[in-house]
Design an enzyme around this catalytic site. Structure first.
Site, PDB file in Angstrom:
ATOM      1  N   CYS A   1       4.205   2.123   1.546  1.00 14.68           N
ATOM      2  CA  CYS A   1       4.254   3.368   0.778  1.00 14.68           C
ATOM      3  C   CYS A   1       4.622   4.542   1.700  1.00 14.68           C
ATOM      4  CB  CYS A   1       2.939   3.591   0.025  1.00 14.68           C
ATOM      5  SG  CYS A   1       3.099   4.807  -1.299  1.00 14.68           S
TER       6      CYS A   1
ATOM      7  N   HIS B   1       2.290  -1.325  -2.980  1.00  9.33           N
ATOM      8  CA  HIS B   1       1.045  -1.538  -2.232  1.00  9.33           C
ATOM      9  C   HIS B   1       0.639  -3.012  -2.267  1.00  9.33           C
ATOM     10  CE1 HIS B   1      -0.271   2.498  -1.046  1.00  9.33           C
ATOM     11  NE2 HIS B   1       0.351   2.915  -2.144  1.00  9.33           N
TER      12      HIS B   1
ATOM     13  N   GLU C   1      -1.189  -4.583  -0.310  1.00  9.81           N
ATOM     14  CA  GLU C   1      -2.597  -4.814   0.073  1.00  9.81           C
ATOM     15  C   GLU C   1      -3.522  -4.754  -1.137  1.00  9.81           C
ATOM     16  OE1 GLU C   1      -1.105  -2.007   0.253  1.00  9.81           O
ATOM     17  OE2 GLU C   1      -2.516  -0.384  -0.146  1.00  9.81           O
TER      18      GLU C   1
END
Ligand code: MN
Length: 247
Positions: free
Chosen positions: A115, A217, A219
């Protein structure tokens, strides 16, 4: 084999309530920590430093660097004045990110930017950003999703032969929490993923030590056991091991 030690470039959280309103905290979202753990890495946190000369010492000895997400990047850093839709910035955090990227590059440490992390990579190597895709693009999809953070909401098309294609295949579904994006890509980098509206979702460096950035994202998806996104962190860990073997 020894687990790669990965530094996560952290952020500053300004507490606006609680016991100590106004206090600054060094933080990373724990999703990064958990995803790297799942991928067989040992994460360490890199707090924002004010003396940028110290950053090289901070990252020395790491096997890899993950640049985490955060606020908007100060447009002055890529030669633009702030437009009306530009969001909150903290230029000391941005300058730290740029210093981490420069130090990581000098030391040939693989870098994975997420990001804001991808946007920082682009700015560090001379690219620019779209300050607000909603107002600067004629037609764009919803990139600030109205859905839980681990849910994928839009498609990306992935460049053939890229690192990302090796993990994700030709197309993938990703989450989306951004209103800015890469505008002009830094020289030496390829666009390796795009959304259907043309918004750039992935970049990779053509030559030199491994550098890849993604706009979504992973994660947040990996933390919720999305297998492909866990594999993305594992593939980054593999790059870190390879780089270590080449030294
Ligand atoms: Mn998006």
């Amino acid at each position: 084999m020894k687990k790669p030690k990965i530094g996560i470039a952290a952020n500053i959280l300004i507490m606006d309530s609680g016991m100590m309103p106004g206090i600054y905290r060094a933080y990373v979202n724990n999703d990064y920590v958990e995803s790297l753990e799942k991928a067989g890495c040992v994460p360490v946190m890199l707090p924002v430093l004010s003396d940028l000369e110290d950053v090289k010492a901070q990252v020395e000895g790491l096997d890899g660097i993950v640049l985490s997400g955060g606020w908007d990047i100060d447009p002055l850093l890529y030669g633009e004045q702030p437009l009306l839709q530009q969001g909150f910035t903290m230029s000391e955090v941005d300058r730290f990110f740029l210093a981490v990227i420069q130090a990581g590059d000098e030391l040939c440490i693989p870098i994975f930017g997420i990001c804001k992390g991808m946007q920082a990579i682009n700015v560090a190597f001379g690219g620019t950003l779209c300050q607000d895709i909603g107002s600067q693009m004629k037609a764009c999809l919803q990139h600030m999703q109205q859905a839980p953070r681990y849910n994928a909401t839009h498609k990306i098309s992935v460049e053939r032969g890229s690192f990302l294609e090796g993990v994700l295949g030709k197309e993938a579904m990703v989450n989306s929490f951004h209103h800015q994006s890469v505008k002009t890509v830094a020289s030496g980098f390829h666009i390796t993923a795009r959304a259907d509206d043309g918004v750039i979702e992935g970049i990779e460096r053509a030559n030199g030590s491994f550098i890849c950035g993604v706009q979504w994202h992973p994660e947040m998806m990996a933390k919720h056991d999305n297998k492909i996104m866990i594999q993305l962190f594992q593939a980054f860990a593999d790059k870190c091991r390879q780089q270590e073997e080449n030294k």
